[in-house]
Scaffold this motif. Structure first.
Motif, PDB file in Angstrom:
ATOM      1  N   MET A  30      43.565  42.036  54.677  1.00 16.15           N
ATOM      2  CA  MET A  30      43.894  42.320  53.281  1.00 16.15           C
ATOM      3  C   MET A  30      44.254  41.043  52.544  1.00 16.15           C
ATOM      4  N   ILE A  31      44.035  41.053  51.257  1.00 15.30           N
ATOM      5  CA  ILE A  31      44.410  39.916  50.429  1.00 15.30           C
ATOM      6  C   ILE A  31      45.899  39.991  50.144  1.00 15.30           C
ATOM      7  N   ALA A  32      46.622  38.917  50.419  1.00 17.02           N
ATOM      8  CA  ALA A  32      48.055  38.893  50.163  1.00 17.02           C
ATOM      9  C   ALA A  32      48.309  38.945  48.653  1.00 17.02           C
ATOM     10  N   THR A  33      48.992  39.971  48.205  1.00 19.74           N
ATOM     11  CA  THR A  33      49.285  40.125  46.785  1.00 19.74           C
ATOM     12  C   THR A  33      50.531  40.979  46.629  1.00 19.74           C
ATOM     13  N   GLU A  34      51.285  40.720  45.575  1.00 18.95           N
ATOM     14  CA  GLU A  34      52.508  41.463  45.305  1.00 18.95           C
ATOM     15  C   GLU A  34      52.490  41.999  43.889  1.00 18.95           C
ATOM     16  N   ARG A  35      53.235  43.057  43.655  1.00 20.30           N
ATOM     17  CA  ARG A  35      53.345  43.669  42.338  1.00 20.30           C
ATOM     18  C   ARG A  35      53.788  42.618  41.315  1.00 20.30           C
ATOM     19  N   SER A  36      53.014  42.468  40.233  1.00 21.78           N
ATOM     20  CA  SER A  36      53.302  41.402  39.278  1.00 21.78           C
ATOM     21  C   SER A  36      52.724  41.738  37.906  1.00 21.78           C
ATOM     22  N   ASP A  37      53.402  41.289  36.860  1.00 18.83           N
ATOM     23  CA  ASP A  37      52.902  41.376  35.495  1.00 18.83           C
ATOM     24  C   ASP A  37      52.433  40.010  35.004  1.00 18.83           C
ATOM     25  N   ASP A  38      52.320  39.061  35.913  1.00 21.49           N
ATOM     26  CA  ASP A  38      51.852  37.718  35.576  1.00 21.49           C
ATOM     27  C   ASP A  38      50.333  37.692  35.706  1.00 21.49           C
ATOM     28  N   ILE A  39      49.623  37.397  34.633  1.00 20.99           N
ATOM     29  CA  ILE A  39      48.169  37.388  34.660  1.00 20.99           C
ATOM     30  C   ILE A  39      47.629  36.348  35.635  1.00 20.99           C
ATOM     31  N   LYS A  40      48.397  35.294  35.914  1.00 25.28           N
ATOM     32  CA  LYS A  40      47.956  34.289  36.877  1.00 25.28           C
ATOM     33  C   LYS A  40      47.825  34.896  38.268  1.00 25.28           C
ATOM     34  N   ASP A  41      48.707  35.824  38.605  1.00 22.79           N
ATOM     35  CA  ASP A  41      48.621  36.485  39.907  1.00 22.79           C
ATOM     36  C   ASP A  41      47.392  37.387  39.966  1.00 22.79           C
ATOM     37  N   PHE A  42      47.084  38.041  38.865  1.00 20.12           N
ATOM     38  CA  PHE A  42      45.881  38.863  38.824  1.00 20.12           C
ATOM     39  C   PHE A  42      44.628  37.998  38.962  1.00 20.12           C
ATOM     40  N   ILE A  43      44.586  36.874  38.267  1.00 24.20           N
ATOM     41  CA  ILE A  43      43.426  35.980  38.348  1.00 24.20           C
ATOM     42  C   ILE A  43      43.277  35.445  39.774  1.00 24.20           C
ATOM     43  N   ASP A  44      44.385  35.144  40.428  1.00 21.60           N
ATOM     44  CA  ASP A  44      44.335  34.697  41.818  1.00 21.60           C
ATOM     45  C   ASP A  44      43.718  35.780  42.703  1.00 21.60           C
ATOM     46  N   PHE A  45      44.119  37.031  42.494  1.00 24.96           N
ATOM     47  CA  PHE A  45      43.555  38.153  43.234  1.00 24.96           C
ATOM     48  C   PHE A  45      42.057  38.270  42.967  1.00 24.96           C
ATOM     49  N   LEU A  46      41.675  38.160  41.702  1.00 21.46           N
ATOM     50  CA  LEU A  46      40.272  38.223  41.310  1.00 21.46           C
ATOM     51  C   LEU A  46      39.461  37.122  41.977  1.00 21.46           C
ATOM     52  N   GLU A  47      39.967  35.897  41.944  1.00 21.89           N
ATOM     53  CA  GLU A  47      39.244  34.761  42.527  1.00 21.89           C
ATOM     54  C   GLU A  47      39.069  34.906  44.030  1.00 21.89           C
ATOM     55  N   ARG A  48      40.050  35.483  44.686  1.00 18.22           N
ATOM     56  CA  ARG A  48      39.973  35.629  46.136  1.00 18.22           C
ATOM     57  C   ARG A  48      38.974  36.707  46.545  1.00 18.22           C
ATOM     58  N   ILE A  49      38.648  37.606  45.636  1.00 23.56           N
ATOM     59  CA  ILE A  49      37.640  38.629  45.915  1.00 23.56           C
ATOM     60  C   ILE A  49      36.244  38.148  45.536  1.00 23.56           C
ATOM     61  N   VAL A  50      36.101  37.546  44.347  1.00 22.98           N
ATOM     62  CA  VAL A  50      34.759  37.226  43.831  1.00 22.98           C
ATOM     63  C   VAL A  50      34.453  35.735  43.823  1.00 22.98           C
ATOM     64  N   GLY A  51      35.452  34.890  44.048  1.00 24.07           N
ATOM     65  CA  GLY A  51      35.239  33.455  43.978  1.00 24.07           C
ATOM     66  C   GLY A  51      35.550  32.910  42.590  1.00 24.07           C
ATOM     67  N   GLN A  52      35.882  31.636  42.535  1.00 22.26           N
ATOM     68  CA  GLN A  52      36.294  31.025  41.274  1.00 22.26           C
ATOM     69  C   GLN A  52      35.183  31.022  40.238  1.00 22.26           C
ATOM     70  N   GLU A  53      33.945  30.798  40.668  1.00 21.72           N
ATOM     71  CA  GLU A  53      32.844  30.705  39.707  1.00 21.72           C
ATOM     72  C   GLU A  53      32.642  32.029  38.970  1.00 21.72           C
ATOM     73  N   VAL A  54      32.626  33.128  39.695  1.00 19.05           N
ATOM     74  CA  VAL A  54      32.451  34.439  39.064  1.00 19.05           C
ATOM     75  C   VAL A  54      33.661  34.772  38.195  1.00 19.05           C
ATOM     76  N   ALA A  55      34.857  34.425  38.682  1.00 25.48           N
ATOM     77  CA  ALA A  55      36.077  34.726  37.935  1.00 25.48           C
ATOM     78  C   ALA A  55      36.129  33.970  36.605  1.00 25.48           C
ATOM     79  N   ARG A  56      35.437  32.849  36.515  1.00 17.54           N
ATOM     80  CA  ARG A  56      35.431  32.076  35.266  1.00 17.54           C
ATOM     81  C   ARG A  56      34.623  32.751  34.163  1.00 17.54           C
ATOM     82  N   ASP A  57      33.854  33.762  34.505  1.00 10.69           N
ATOM     83  CA  ASP A  57      33.072  34.487  33.500  1.00 10.69           C
ATOM     84  C   ASP A  57      34.005  35.409  32.721  1.00 10.69           C
ATOM     85  N   ARG A  58      34.786  34.798  31.850  1.00  8.68           N
ATOM     86  CA  ARG A  58      35.737  35.546  31.036  1.00  8.68           C
ATOM     87  C   ARG A  58      36.067  34.731  29.792  1.00  8.68           C
TER      88      ARG A  58
END
Length: 242
Positions: free
Chosen positions: A1-29
């Motif tokens: 599992m991806i290590a993640t904790e309950r958070s309202d910080d968008i940086k934590d969400f982006i970190d979760f996103l990058e760990r699933i799809v990679g930084q390049e795909v996550a930059r499509d925003r």
């Protein structure tokens, strides 16, 4: 599992996103114009979840793989137009306990639904599908859970050998979670009684979610043997069908 904790910080969400799809795909925003966010906040009239506001700042103009509202638009400019259109109508389709966050979709609107306590800002609004201001069904018990689940569904479950099961029982998610725990799966913190996301050490992943009066289970597995073992166990224990 991806290590993640309950958070309202968008940086934590982006970190979760990058760990699933990679930084390049996550930059499509792309973030929304701050002026549009400010105007939408004023039109909404209710306290918006902090993570929703952060999502608009980072993903409001283009949310890439997240696809927050599926085939509906979650862009502030579309939401503002909808609010202004409703303000000019004789009978608004936006009830006082709802904030619309996705419009113009064939699958309905996406909305935040506020209890009395949520309207005071002392608890969180849930996320629902609505039609013309009428609630169809609940997607998640908080925007936070909903946002993280969207990435899990749209990215994590798209790889490997897949599975889909269903049953006409909209209250089955807690039972599915218990059954999958017995199979060695562990739920992510953003699971709730409307949707649950789980993974196992063998790289298997499951998502169970309600669709009003029914429930669907989606899975991703390393190979068909593992998939079929999990499928058989869930079909036998919970009477799910393909």
């Amino acid at each position: 599992m991806i290590a993640t904790e309950r958070s309202d910080d968008i940086k934590d969400f982006i970190d979760f996103l990058e760990r699933i799809v990679g930084q390049e795909v996550a930059r499509d925003r792309a973030g929304a114009d701050p002026r549009e966010i400010e105007r939408l906040t004023a039109l909404a009239r209710l306290p918006l979840p902090p993570l929703y506001l952060e999502y608009l700042r980072e993903f409001g103009a283009n949310d890439g793989i997240v696809k927050l509202s599926d085939d509906a638009s979650s862009k502030p400019e579309a939401l503002i137009d909808y609010y202004l259109e409703q303000a000019d109508s004789e009978e608004s389709e936006i009830p006082p306990n709802m904030v619309i966050v996705g419009v113009n979709g064939s699958s309905g609107e996406r909305a935040l639904l506020y209890s009395d306590e949520a309207r005071k800002g002392t608890e969180e609004p849930s996320v629902v599908v609505s039609w013309w201001g009428e609630v169809d069904y609940t997607l998640a018990l908080s925007f936070r859970n909903f946002l993280y689940r969207k990435v899990f569904a749209n990215a994590r479950l798209k790889r490997g050998t897949t599975l889909q099961l269903q049953k006409n029982d909209g209250n089955l998610v807690p039972s599915i979670r218990r059954a999958t725990l017995e199979l060695g799966f562990q739920p992510y913190w953003f699971s709730d009684d409307c949707q649950t996301c789980l993974e196992r050490e063998d790289d298997s992943a499951l998502l169970a979610r309600t669709w009003g009066e029914s429930v669907s289970v989606y899975g991703s597995f390393a190979d068909s043997k593992i998939r079929d073992e999990v499928k058989l166990a869930l079909m036998q224990r919970l009477d799910l069908t393909e």
